[in-house]
Design an enzyme around this catalytic site. Sequence first.
Site, PDB file in Angstrom:
ATOM      1  N   ASN A 280       0.632  -1.430   0.010  1.00 48.64           N
ATOM      2  CA  ASN A 280       0.027  -0.299   0.294  1.00 48.64           C
ATOM      3  C   ASN A 280       1.283   0.975  -0.154  1.00 48.64           C
ATOM      4  OD1 ASN A 280      -2.941  -1.470   2.008  1.00 48.64           O
ATOM      5  ND2 ASN A 280      -2.250  -1.927   0.000  1.00 48.64           N
ATOM      6  N   LYS A 285      -1.094   5.307   7.840  1.00 50.23           N
ATOM      7  CA  LYS A 285      -2.760   4.837   8.157  1.00 50.23           C
ATOM      8  C   LYS A 285      -3.540   4.794   9.255  1.00 50.23           C
ATOM      9  CE  LYS A 285      -3.340   1.039   5.167  1.00 50.23           C
ATOM     10  NZ  LYS A 285      -3.371  -0.096   4.750  1.00 50.23           N
TER      11      LYS A 285
END
Length: 458
Positions: A280, A285
């Site tokens: 990713n 995150k």
Amino acid sequence: MRLSRVVKPVVLVSTVVAGLTALVVGPAAVGSAAAGRVYYVSPTGIDSAAGTQAAPWATIAHAQSVVQAGDTVYFRGGAYNYTHSASSCRSQTDRVDAITLNKGGSAGNPIRYMAYPGERPIFDFSRVRDNCRIKGFDVTGSWIHLKGLEVTGAPQNNNLNHESWGIWVSGSNNTFEQLDLHHNMGPGLFLQDGGGNLVLDSDSHDNYDPHTSNGAGESADGFGAHISANHPGNVFRGCRAWWNSDDGFDLINAFSPVTIENSWAWLNGYLPGTTTASGNGNGFKAGGYGGKYVSNGVKHTVRSSVAFNNRSSGFYANHHTVADDFFNNTAYSNHPDFNMLGISSSGAAIGLGKLRNNIAYGGTLLSNMTGTNAANNSWDLGVTLPNAGFQSVSTSGWDAPRQSDGGLPVLPHLHLAPNSALIDKGVDVGLPYSGAAPDLGAFESPGRVAGGSSRHSG
């Protein structure tokens, strides 16, 4: 900026070990450590020995069988190699661990497993061949303190699972300090459960999961926290995550609030040591529940942190369901720097987050900001940000050795220049600051301190 660091002085502790009185020189332990015993483990030790400095044990497993709350175990430098887990795999998707820490201490008297001062013990799990998911350390106990250990090589030996882990945590009130976690086939350190855990001044880097079932590189984060509900108080402070194939810090599926502060993330989302795309690639995150709306989502906090050169977002809401706090962060040359993609109760994509005193510079600045609660950020000022507004915009040297107390290295990079238009342009969010008002970004300029408190720029 350095937040709430406690410097632990060197003391002399007189202790009785296996019937012998020993004078131990070492760092003072947190709490009432003087009452505890001190033991030693060495790669050349023998578990049948006395556990003294002159006659050390060989394994952490034996040490755990002896220690009690308040005791300290020092590990001498060298490699502690593991070739199998503590139990057999019941299936190829089972979870097993090479080291199980299930004996806890107590409040004020944790059990401490620490590097001997000036030495580097390396726990290497790369030779473990069990055909299922591997945990290097499985910390199920509470009030445990790991400090100064290197953890590497936790493997995946088939492609039926998402990842393995350097350290997996489900206990509470543990401290993980000055750890070096690297080249694991999954996250370096993963908080699965438990509350009140502190990950302090630790590094996680070069983790890559080539055999993961959802695609090579898709699950090896630097740090992860997927805490269940009713476990508050988990904190990452002063940590660094770089060149992890997935994300630097990942809070997906965390149903208890997590705080990340004074931490750095860069070059995540690439094969370690390269610029070849992998997972990713977000620096931070900050939540999300698999792209689905949940009614019991929680607010996370990311503050005083830096993200740069990550393949994807520097700071990412990741379809979160409530507005996280993003305060005094600096994002440089990410894609984008801040992505506040949230999700509404109807499942619609919305901008979601409370943003104050942040800097976005270089790369793609912003995404999914409509609907957020954003003020006093660099993009709100209507000014053009030149390189000259910073002391340096170098992306080199961020992995430099830490300070002697474990603090982040002192660098000029992305600190504001003395004439920057971003000085004193922030708003008070409860963090110490100098001058008339907070500066923008992760690093406060030195000067007169408001309110008699100090905010370091380390």
